[in-house]
Scaffold this motif. Structure first.
Motif, mmCIF file in Angstrom:
data_model
loop_
_atom_site.group_PDB
_atom_site.id
_atom_site.type_symbol
_atom_site.label_atom_id
_atom_site.label_comp_id
_atom_site.label_asym_id
_atom_site.label_seq_id
_atom_site.Cartn_x
_atom_site.Cartn_y
_atom_site.Cartn_z
ATOM 1 N N GLU A 161 -14.929 -2.547 4.297
ATOM 2 C CA GLU A 161 -13.506 -2.303 4.551
ATOM 3 C C GLU A 161 -12.963 -1.233 3.607
ATOM 4 O O GLU A 161 -12.233 -0.327 4.019
ATOM 5 C CB GLU A 161 -12.712 -3.610 4.401
ATOM 6 N N LEU A 162 -13.355 -1.326 2.339
ATOM 7 C CA LEU A 162 -12.897 -0.330 1.352
ATOM 8 C C LEU A 162 -13.363 1.063 1.736
ATOM 9 O O LEU A 162 -12.580 2.016 1.718
ATOM 10 C CB LEU A 162 -13.435 -0.667 -0.044
ATOM 11 N N ASP A 163 -14.640 1.190 2.062
ATOM 12 C CA ASP A 163 -15.169 2.516 2.407
ATOM 13 C C ASP A 163 -14.487 3.071 3.654
ATOM 14 O O ASP A 163 -14.154 4.254 3.719
ATOM 15 C CB ASP A 163 -16.685 2.454 2.615
ATOM 16 N N GLY A 164 -14.283 2.213 4.637
ATOM 17 C CA GLY A 164 -13.646 2.654 5.876
ATOM 18 C C GLY A 164 -12.207 3.096 5.646
ATOM 19 O O GLY A 164 -11.763 4.123 6.166
ATOM 20 N N LEU A 165 -11.482 2.332 4.852
ATOM 21 C CA LEU A 165 -10.083 2.680 4.611
ATOM 22 C C LEU A 165 -9.978 3.903 3.699
ATOM 23 O O LEU A 165 -9.053 4.705 3.823
ATOM 24 C CB LEU A 165 -9.319 1.486 4.013
ATOM 25 N N THR A 166 -10.938 4.053 2.801
ATOM 26 C CA THR A 166 -10.945 5.249 1.951
ATOM 27 C C THR A 166 -11.211 6.490 2.799
ATOM 28 O O THR A 166 -10.582 7.532 2.622
ATOM 29 C CB THR A 166 -12.007 5.124 0.835
ATOM 30 N N GLY A 167 -12.135 6.366 3.746
ATOM 31 C CA GLY A 167 -12.383 7.468 4.678
ATOM 32 C C GLY A 167 -11.152 7.779 5.515
ATOM 33 O O GLY A 167 -10.871 8.939 5.824
ATOM 34 N N THR A 168 -10.412 6.749 5.865
ATOM 35 C CA THR A 168 -9.177 6.948 6.630
ATOM 36 C C THR A 168 -8.145 7.695 5.803
ATOM 37 O O THR A 168 -7.459 8.592 6.292
ATOM 38 C CB THR A 168 -8.607 5.579 7.078
ATOM 39 N N ALA A 169 -8.060 7.340 4.530
ATOM 40 C CA ALA A 169 -7.123 8.042 3.638
ATOM 41 C C ALA A 169 -7.491 9.519 3.541
ATOM 42 O O ALA A 169 -6.620 10.377 3.441
ATOM 43 C CB ALA A 169 -7.128 7.399 2.245
ATOM 44 N N THR A 170 -8.796 9.809 3.596
ATOM 45 C CA THR A 170 -9.233 11.208 3.566
ATOM 46 C C THR A 170 -8.610 12.001 4.712
ATOM 47 O O THR A 170 -8.240 13.158 4.551
ATOM 48 C CB THR A 170 -10.766 11.291 3.694
#
Lengths: 200, 297
Positions: free
Chosen positions: B41-50
């Motif tokens: 979830e963290l990696d996915g949301l961090t990618g979304t923030a990108t």
């Protein structure tokens, strides 16, 4: 064209860009001390890095300072990049955003950012004449995805990401409980992730 | 505050947006180390923030930013690629420790570079002179074991420790165009395949690094904390060969921060690069003893 892009649920934007310019391979060369690769990586990513930092900090001179910190950090820690965790562009922009937010929270810049950023909406960036088609598509895609959020979610995410506010600060600004802010940020980001087809 | 409020899992969105405190960030990282789904979830949301980051309008940096960076990286050691401690060392932890520098323990390579810096004499002949001859190895000095690096690492620490370079940078050119041209020359020079460098002590205090490329036929002097001169005096660079010294441009220094000067004219392989203090406007031949001389190779 926009329709095509926004209905594409395959690779993310970041991945598309990386496929073209191979940021990962550049970063690999940088990690081996290749200064020319660093210069290339800089040329290709600096406008985005500075654009993001300036979006948060507004002040140009400070933004260039932070951009310099970010690129020195990229040089120093390129060996630590882990491609399994995300794209090179994501790594670079994550670092850029974090540094910008650190600067906002630690400096005078933070004190008057309310006036400068306030509740500015994401749309304010769209009129820039120098935008390339590619950037316009990205804007369009993010804008559309943002429109799928509730107004409350959109507001909280904009304050956090573009304003550089912490969740407790946002709770203060909006006069709502911290738990509510956490929920809006999380639900909003999950919705955005699903709208934009980000895979982790 | 209820237990629910403390659940790091609820903070994944705020975390991806950098809207958490350092201690909260740590708690989330710890929790993600033992939860694959939380990590995802963290990696996915961090990618979304990108993607939010990519949507910001790009801004062209000044030419000087690149030149300053190229000068800095030429003198900045890189972290070595340690064998991964375990799969539980996430990127974001590395970033967090880097951006939270004062609080977090510095990575090993950094710590040794920083602690070596104050005590190492930069004029150490063996390091300074032997280095440039090993061309290929020279360009990779930053990947060598730390012990060999002391002089170079100390030089790097000078630049890192000298604070932000931009405002203190004093260059020979006065107009923006001249500065931009010099900046791009410096960037080319530091990135040149055959770039070599030697760091020496400056007569009167401080240290200077001379960078040169025989392929480009160009060289530059970079100095940290070079004293500012009284009115009516300037620094002047020289290309020196068996026929004598040819003037290669004047420059000034601010006393703090980094000064750099790309030499006018062309470097002939084997030339020495020197700097003297001269009357304003410069001289056609040196009128004082050099404050530094570096033999190129």
């Amino acid at each position: 064209m926009l329709e095509l892009v926004s209905s594409d649920r395959g690779p993310t934007d970041a991945e598309n860009i990386d496929a073209v310019v191979s940021f990962e391979s550049l970063l690999e060369l940088v990690s081996q001390g290749d200064q020319q690769a660093f210069a290339d990586l800089y040329d290709r990513t600096a406008p985005r890095v500075l654009g993001l930092i300036k979006r948060v900090l507004v002040d140009h001179a400070q933004s260039e300072e932070v951009a310099q910190e970010v690129f020195l950090e990229i040089w120093r820690t390129a060996t630590k990049f882990d491609g399994h965790r995300g794209s090179a562009m994501s790594w670079i922009l994550t670092m850029s955003h974090r540094r910008a937010v650190d600067r906002v929270r630690s400096s005078q810049a933070g004190h008057d950012r309310d006036e400068r950023i306030g509740l500015r909406d994401i749309e304010t960036d769209y009129d820039n004449v120098s935008e390339t088609v590619e950037i316009r598509i990205e804007h369009e895609r993010v804008k559309r995805a943002m429109q799928q959020l509730t107004a409350f979610q959109r507001e909280a995410i904009s304050l956090a990401y573009y304003g550089g506010y912490s969740h407790t600060e946002i709770a203060g600004i909006l006069a709502i409980p911290v738990g509510t802010v956490k929920t809006r940020l999380r639900d909003g980001m999950i919705r955005l992730r699903d709208e934009m087809g980000v895979t982790s | 505050m209820t237990d629910d409020d403390r659940d790091p899992r609820l903070l994944t969105g705020a975390y991806a947006l950098d809207a958490v405190s350092p201690s909260e960030a740590e708690a989330i990282e710890r929790a993600a180390d033992s939860s694959e789904s939380l990590r995802e979830e963290l990696d996915g949301l961090t990618g979304t923030a990108t993607l939010l980051g990519l949507a910001a309008t790009p801004v062209m940096p000044s030419a000087r930013l690149k030149a300053d960076l190229m000068a800095k990286i030429a003198l900045t050691p890189q972290l070595t690629n340690d064998p991964p401690a375990s799969s539980s060392t996430p990127i974001s932890a590395v970033e967090a420790s880097a951006s939270a520098a004062p609080a977090a323990p510095a990575p090993v390579a950094d710590a040794s570079a920083a602690s070596a810096a104050p005590s190492v004499a930069l004029s150490t002949e063996s390091d300074a002179v032997a280095g440039p001859r090993e061309t290929a190895a020279q360009r990779r000095w930053f990947t060598r074991p730390v012990g060999i690096l002391t002089a170079a690492a100390a030089a790097a620490a000078l630049f890192l420790g000298g604070g932000f370079v931009g405002s203190a940078l004093v260059n020979s050119g006065s107009s923006t165009t001249v500065i931009d041209a010099a900046a791009s020359q410096l960037a080319q020079l530091t990135a040149a395949d055959d770039a070599q460098r030697t760091t020496v002590a400056v007569q009167g205090g401080g240290n200077a690094t001379v960078l040169w490329s025989n392929e480009l036929g160009r060289s530059a002097v970079l100095a940290d904390g070079l004293p500012s001169l009284p009115d009516g005096k300037v620094y002047e660079a020289w290309y020196i060969d068996s026929d004598g010294a040819a003037p290669a441009g004047t420059f000034t220094a601010a006393g703090t921060g980094t000064s750099w000067h790309v030499l006018d004219g062309a470097l002939t392989p084997g030339d020495a690069v020197g700097v003297t203090v001269e009357p304003a406007g410069g001289s056609q031949a040196p009128t004082t003893d050099p404050i530094l001389v570096v033999q190129s190779a």
